[in-house]
Every structure is written in structure tokens, then in C-alpha cells.
Design a protein around this motif. Structure first.
Motif, short mmCIF file in Angstrom:
data_model
loop_
_atom_site.label_atom_id
_atom_site.label_comp_id
_atom_site.label_asym_id
_atom_site.label_seq_id
_atom_site.Cartn_x
_atom_site.Cartn_y
_atom_site.Cartn_z
N VAL A 25 -64.17 -1.90 -12.16
CA VAL A 25 -64.18 -3.02 -11.20
C VAL A 25 -63.66 -4.28 -11.88
CG1 VAL A 25 -65.68 -4.53 -9.84
CG2 VAL A 25 -65.99 -2.06 -9.74
N ARG A 26 -64.08 -4.51 -13.12
CA ARG A 26 -63.63 -5.69 -13.86
C ARG A 26 -62.11 -5.66 -14.05
NH1 ARG A 26 -61.83 -6.41 -18.70
NH2 ARG A 26 -62.45 -4.33 -19.37
N ARG A 27 -61.59 -4.49 -14.46
CA ARG A 27 -60.14 -4.37 -14.66
C ARG A 27 -59.38 -4.56 -13.36
NH1 ARG A 27 -59.38 1.09 -17.04
NH2 ARG A 27 -61.59 1.33 -16.69
N GLU A 28 -59.89 -4.02 -12.28
CA GLU A 28 -59.25 -4.18 -10.98
C GLU A 28 -59.26 -5.64 -10.53
OE1 GLU A 28 -57.14 -3.11 -7.62
OE2 GLU A 28 -57.60 -1.91 -9.38
N ALA A 29 -60.38 -6.32 -10.75
CA ALA A 29 -60.47 -7.74 -10.39
C ALA A 29 -59.49 -8.56 -11.22
CB ALA A 29 -61.90 -8.24 -10.59
N GLU A 30 -59.38 -8.26 -12.51
CA GLU A 30 -58.42 -8.97 -13.36
C GLU A 30 -56.99 -8.75 -12.87
OE1 GLU A 30 -59.02 -7.61 -17.34
OE2 GLU A 30 -60.75 -8.93 -17.68
N THR A 31 -56.68 -7.52 -12.51
CA THR A 31 -55.33 -7.20 -12.03
C THR A 31 -55.02 -7.97 -10.74
OG1 THR A 31 -55.46 -5.00 -13.00
CG2 THR A 31 -53.81 -5.33 -11.29
N VAL A 32 -55.96 -8.01 -9.83
CA VAL A 32 -55.76 -8.71 -8.56
C VAL A 32 -55.61 -10.21 -8.80
CG1 VAL A 32 -56.90 -9.36 -6.39
CG2 VAL A 32 -56.89 -6.97 -7.14
N MET A 33 -56.46 -10.77 -9.65
CA MET A 33 -56.38 -12.21 -9.92
C MET A 33 -55.09 -12.57 -10.64
SD MET A 33 -60.31 -13.47 -10.57
CE MET A 33 -60.46 -12.79 -12.18
N ARG A 34 -54.65 -11.72 -11.58
CA ARG A 34 -53.40 -11.98 -12.28
C ARG A 34 -52.22 -11.94 -11.32
NH1 ARG A 34 -53.98 -8.65 -16.38
NH2 ARG A 34 -54.89 -10.29 -17.65
N ALA A 35 -52.21 -10.96 -10.43
CA ALA A 35 -51.13 -10.87 -9.44
C ALA A 35 -51.13 -12.07 -8.52
CB ALA A 35 -51.27 -9.58 -8.63
N GLN A 36 -52.31 -12.50 -8.11
CA GLN A 36 -52.41 -13.68 -7.23
C GLN A 36 -51.92 -14.93 -7.96
OE1 GLN A 36 -53.09 -13.55 -4.14
NE2 GLN A 36 -53.54 -15.64 -3.55
N ALA A 37 -52.32 -15.09 -9.22
CA ALA A 37 -51.88 -16.26 -10.00
C ALA A 37 -50.36 -16.23 -10.18
CB ALA A 37 -52.57 -16.28 -11.36
N ASN A 38 -49.79 -15.07 -10.46
CA ASN A 38 -48.33 -14.97 -10.61
C ASN A 38 -47.63 -15.33 -9.31
OD1 ASN A 38 -48.42 -14.24 -13.30
ND2 ASN A 38 -48.41 -12.05 -12.87
N ARG A 39 -48.19 -14.91 -8.17
CA ARG A 39 -47.58 -15.23 -6.88
C ARG A 39 -47.63 -16.73 -6.62
NH1 ARG A 39 -48.80 -16.36 -1.96
NH2 ARG A 39 -51.04 -16.14 -2.17
N ILE A 40 -48.76 -17.35 -6.93
CA ILE A 40 -48.91 -18.79 -6.72
C ILE A 40 -47.93 -19.55 -7.61
CG2 ILE A 40 -50.47 -20.75 -7.11
CD1 ILE A 40 -52.75 -18.86 -6.20
N ILE A 41 -47.81 -19.15 -8.86
CA ILE A 41 -46.89 -19.81 -9.79
C ILE A 41 -45.45 -19.64 -9.32
CG2 ILE A 41 -45.95 -19.69 -12.13
CD1 ILE A 41 -48.84 -19.15 -13.07
N ALA A 42 -45.12 -18.45 -8.84
CA ALA A 42 -43.75 -18.22 -8.34
C ALA A 42 -43.47 -19.09 -7.12
CB ALA A 42 -43.57 -16.74 -7.99
N ASP A 43 -44.46 -19.30 -6.28
CA ASP A 43 -44.28 -20.14 -5.10
C ASP A 43 -44.14 -21.62 -5.46
OD1 ASP A 43 -44.44 -17.93 -3.50
OD2 ASP A 43 -46.51 -18.26 -2.87
N MET A 44 -44.64 -22.02 -6.62
CA MET A 44 -44.59 -23.43 -7.02
C MET A 44 -43.21 -23.84 -7.51
SD MET A 44 -48.26 -23.76 -8.92
CE MET A 44 -48.11 -25.49 -9.30
N ASP A 45 -42.32 -22.88 -7.75
CA ASP A 45 -40.95 -23.16 -8.18
C ASP A 45 -40.96 -24.00 -9.46
OD1 ASP A 45 -38.21 -22.87 -7.93
OD2 ASP A 45 -38.00 -24.76 -6.85
N LEU A 46 -41.67 -23.53 -10.46
CA LEU A 46 -41.76 -24.24 -11.75
C LEU A 46 -40.54 -23.93 -12.61
CD1 LEU A 46 -45.51 -23.58 -12.57
CD2 LEU A 46 -44.50 -25.65 -11.64
N VAL A 47 -40.27 -24.81 -13.56
CA VAL A 47 -39.16 -24.63 -14.49
C VAL A 47 -39.61 -23.70 -15.61
CG1 VAL A 47 -37.69 -25.83 -16.14
CG2 VAL A 47 -38.26 -26.91 -13.98
N LYS A 48 -38.74 -22.80 -16.01
CA LYS A 48 -39.05 -21.90 -17.12
C LYS A 48 -38.98 -22.68 -18.43
CE LYS A 48 -37.46 -17.79 -14.82
NZ LYS A 48 -36.47 -16.75 -14.77
N ARG A 49 -39.76 -22.28 -19.39
CA ARG A 49 -39.83 -22.97 -20.68
C ARG A 49 -38.46 -23.00 -21.37
NH1 ARG A 49 -43.27 -26.47 -23.22
NH2 ARG A 49 -42.50 -26.63 -25.32
N GLU A 50 -37.72 -21.91 -21.30
CA GLU A 50 -36.41 -21.85 -21.95
C GLU A 50 -35.46 -22.88 -21.33
OE1 GLU A 50 -37.71 -18.94 -20.46
OE2 GLU A 50 -38.66 -18.26 -22.31
#
Length: 81
Positions: A25-50
Motif C-alpha cells: 500500500v505504501r509503495r502504491e501510494a508513493e507511485t500515485v503521489m509521484r505521478a500526480q506531482a509529475n503531472r502538476i509540474i508538467a502542467d506548470m510549464d516550468l523551465v528545465k534546469r539545462e
């Protein structure tokens, strides 16, 4: 006595299974939260570090060139006077 050992064995097995389920359950929750965070970051249209580092380096080079051109212009104005 044998009955008590079996109860403890069963209890231990249940505890191990519960720990395994909790870890899953912990691993599944981490996977879901990581995917959600990645989606939010992608929607924010941030500049890549490079890209940021490349632009910062370009600005530094251009700033140095501007300073050199200002010095040359000041020298030329001094000679014109």
C-alpha cells in the motif's frame, strides 16, 4: 503446548502478511503521489534546469561583451573630445 505454538505461528504469519500488505500500500501510494506531482509540474510549464543554465551562461557572455563595448565607446568618445 503444541496448540499455543500453532497459535503463535499463525499470529506471526498474519503479522508478516499484514506488514507485506502495508508495504504494498505504501509503495502504491508513493507511485500515485509521484505521478500526480509529475503531472502538476508538467502542467506548470516550468523551465528545465539545462535550459536555465544555458540561458544564464549566454547572458553572462553578453554582459561581458556589453561591458567591453561600453569601454570601447567611452574611449572613442574621449578621443573625439
Amino acid at each position: 503446548m503444541n496448540q499455543n505454538n500453532r497459535i503463535f505461528d499463525d499470529l506471526g504469519r498474519l503479522m508478516n502478511e499484514a506488514a507485506g500488505v502495508a508495504d504494498g500500500v505504501r509503495r502504491e501510494a508513493e507511485t500515485v503521489m509521484r505521478a500526480q506531482a509529475n503531472r502538476i509540474i508538467a502542467d506548470m510549464d516550468l523551465v528545465k534546469r539545462e535550459d536555465f543554465d544555458a540561458l544564464r551562461e549566454l547572458v553572462q557572455v553578453q554582459s561581458e561583451e556589453i561591458d567591453q563595448l561600453k569601454d570601447e565607446l567611452a574611449k572613442l568618445k574621449g578621443k573625439a573630445d
